[in-house]
Design a protein around this motif. Structure first.
Motif, PDB file in Angstrom:
ATOM      1  N   TRP A  16       0.801  -0.884   0.334  1.00 17.61           N
ATOM      2  CA  TRP A  16       0.103  -0.137  -0.583  1.00 17.61           C
ATOM      3  C   TRP A  16       0.906   1.140  -0.085  1.00 17.61           C
ATOM      4  O   TRP A  16       0.464   1.879  -0.650  1.00 17.61           O
ATOM      5  CB  TRP A  16      -1.146  -0.172   1.689  1.00 17.61           C
ATOM      6  CG  TRP A  16      -1.520   0.534   1.361  1.00 17.61           C
ATOM      7  CD1 TRP A  16      -3.222   1.120   0.470  1.00 17.61           C
ATOM      8  CD2 TRP A  16      -1.693   2.199   2.318  1.00 17.61           C
ATOM      9  NE1 TRP A  16      -3.464   2.505   0.996  1.00 17.61           N
ATOM     10  CE2 TRP A  16      -2.859   2.880   1.890  1.00 17.61           C
ATOM     11  CE3 TRP A  16      -0.438   2.789   2.692  1.00 17.61           C
ATOM     12  CZ2 TRP A  16      -3.006   4.388   2.177  1.00 17.61           C
ATOM     13  CZ3 TRP A  16      -0.495   4.569   3.401  1.00 17.61           C
ATOM     14  CH2 TRP A  16      -2.034   4.442   2.936  1.00 17.61           C
ATOM     15  N   GLU A  19       2.526   1.806  -3.158  1.00 15.83           N
ATOM     16  CA  GLU A  19       2.412   2.456  -4.093  1.00 15.83           C
ATOM     17  C   GLU A  19       1.661   3.888  -3.852  1.00 15.83           C
ATOM     18  O   GLU A  19       1.890   4.532  -5.363  1.00 15.83           O
ATOM     19  CB  GLU A  19       0.613   1.698  -4.150  1.00 15.83           C
ATOM     20  CG  GLU A  19       0.682   0.112  -5.385  1.00 15.83           C
ATOM     21  CD  GLU A  19      -0.198  -0.524  -4.794  1.00 15.83           C
ATOM     22  OE1 GLU A  19      -1.272  -0.065  -4.677  1.00 15.83           O
ATOM     23  OE2 GLU A  19      -0.089  -1.745  -5.607  1.00 15.83           O
ATOM     24  N   ARG A  20       1.945   4.368  -2.977  1.00 13.91           N
ATOM     25  CA  ARG A  20       2.158   5.367  -3.023  1.00 13.91           C
ATOM     26  C   ARG A  20       3.104   6.305  -2.606  1.00 13.91           C
ATOM     27  O   ARG A  20       2.556   7.387  -3.407  1.00 13.91           O
ATOM     28  CB  ARG A  20       1.050   5.766  -1.598  1.00 13.91           C
ATOM     29  CG  ARG A  20      -0.341   5.708  -1.923  1.00 13.91           C
ATOM     30  CD  ARG A  20      -1.454   5.129  -1.176  1.00 13.91           C
ATOM     31  NE  ARG A  20      -2.632   4.828  -1.194  1.00 13.91           N
ATOM     32  CZ  ARG A  20      -3.022   2.771  -1.586  1.00 13.91           C
ATOM     33  NH1 ARG A  20      -1.783   2.565  -1.992  1.00 13.91           N
ATOM     34  NH2 ARG A  20      -4.415   2.829  -2.215  1.00 13.91           N
TER      35      ARG A  20
END
Ligand code: FDA
Length: 320
Positions: A16, A19-20
């Motif tokens: 998570w 990806e950011r």
């Protein structure tokens, strides 16, 4: 292990976050301290600018399918071709160094990048093909060591590789209890051995939890790698560390054995310990800088932050 280091290593495994985080320009700016750029051309240009031998590695360890592994293998094959075409001044295939200028560049690969998670057989086939190609060009292939989930299989694969290709080497990690035994078995094969401390999050039943024990283990292994016995077996020993105290101990030990600087090889990472890099190179040691490139830099970058949590301040500064 410090809590902060643990947090950063846990973050390195977090999809998570990965990806950011990579989308933020200030994070991307901060990464350039350790990586000249995302493309092979960036790494090649950095090799040329540094003017010393380098080792190139393309980042990316969690592939989604075997086809991606085949792409990575193809990429490294092209890299070898480019390095050698480049050495001959062949400019027909994209940017290369000036004609006649020789590039002293080796490659280092992760087995998970060659598809180990999908098929050991295909992974080995890619690796052997790369080693064969490197051998035909008079070059080397290094195999990185990943987390302990892969230690045994990596050693098994490397041993088979080494029996066919002497121009290959394996990375070993001084933080693991098992490494002293592994190093003995690798010395017996006359392997290339790159000694590092180890960059992953490992439990205390597998790895020394205390830094001073990791450092001491490193030095004991370095002594063994510098020994007459290892030399007689034809081991190519690489000391991969930025730790100035350890580097000085290794240098002093080498002197006490009568080794000349050009009989000892150090490798440091791009952007880390630059004054040490210049000093080692000027002192006549065999020396290379390992340059990483590629788009999948998040996990690797978090491991660099974990090695020196003060680096997080550097990331924050890049915000401004
Ligand atoms: P240590 O972490 O004790 O650092 C010593 C000093 O170096 C610090 O005090 C600081 O001054 C400087 N330093 C170290 N890291 C820094 C950073 N990120 N930013 C700024 N300064 C820093 N690991 C692995 O598990 N598998 C592998 O295949 C490889 N391959 C590899 C190749 C090469 C050529 C090198 C140099 C390293 C690796 N590593 C690796 C990484 C290795 O395991 C280790 O995590 C780092 O080298 C950091 O450990 P040091 O030996 O530098 O000591």
């Amino acid at each position: 292990m410090s809590i902060f280091r643990n947090v950063l290593l846990a973050a390195s495994e977090n999809r998570w976050l990965r990806e950011r985080a990579v989308r933020f320009p200030f994070v991307r700016r901060a990464v350039t301290r350790f990586m000249p750029g995302e493309t092979f051309e960036d790494a090649l240009a950095a090799s040329r600018a540094l003017g010393v031998g380098t080792v190139l590695t393309r980042l990316g360890e969690n592939l989604r399918n075997a086809a991606e592994a085949a792409d990575v293998a193809r990429h490294y094959r092209e890299v070898l071709d480019r390095i050698h075409g480049a050495s001959r001044g062949d400019r027909s295939d994209g940017p290369a160094p000036a004609a006649g200028q020789s590039l002293d560049v080796e490659i280092s690969v992760k087995l998970t990048q060659l598809g180990l998670d999908f098929s050991r057989e295909e992974c080995e086939a890619h690796l052997h093909e790369l080693a064969r190609h490197a051998q035909s060009l008079g070059n080397w292939v290094w195999v990185d060591m990943e987390s302990t989930a892969y230690t045994q299989v990596t050693l098994d694969i490397y041993r088979r590789l080494r029996s066919a290709f002497p121009n290959t080497g394996l990375c070993v990690q001084s933080y693991l209890y098992r490494t002293a035994d592994d190093v003995e078995s690798l010395i017996a094969l006359g392997s290339g051995i790159r000694l590092v401390k180890g960059a992953y999050r490992e439990p205390p039943d597998k790895a020394f939890p205390k830094k001073e024990d990791v450092d001491e283990s490193y030095f004991r292994l370095a002594e063994r790698l510098l020994s007459d016995g290892a030399r007689e077996k034809g081991v190519r020993a690489i000391f991969g560390t930025h730790d100035p105290a350890l580097i000085r101990r290794i240098e002093a030990h080498g002197r006490s054995l009568g080794r000349k600087p050009d009989q000892i090889e150090f490798q440091l990472l791009y952007g880390i310990g630059r004054s040490e890099q210049l000093r080692l190179s000027a002192a006549g040691y065999r020396f290379r800088v390992l340059i990483s490139y590629g788009e999948a830099w998040f996990a690797w970058y978090m491991r660099r932050l974990a090695e020196r949590p003060a680096n997080v301040l550097f990331v924050l500064k890049s915000l401004f």
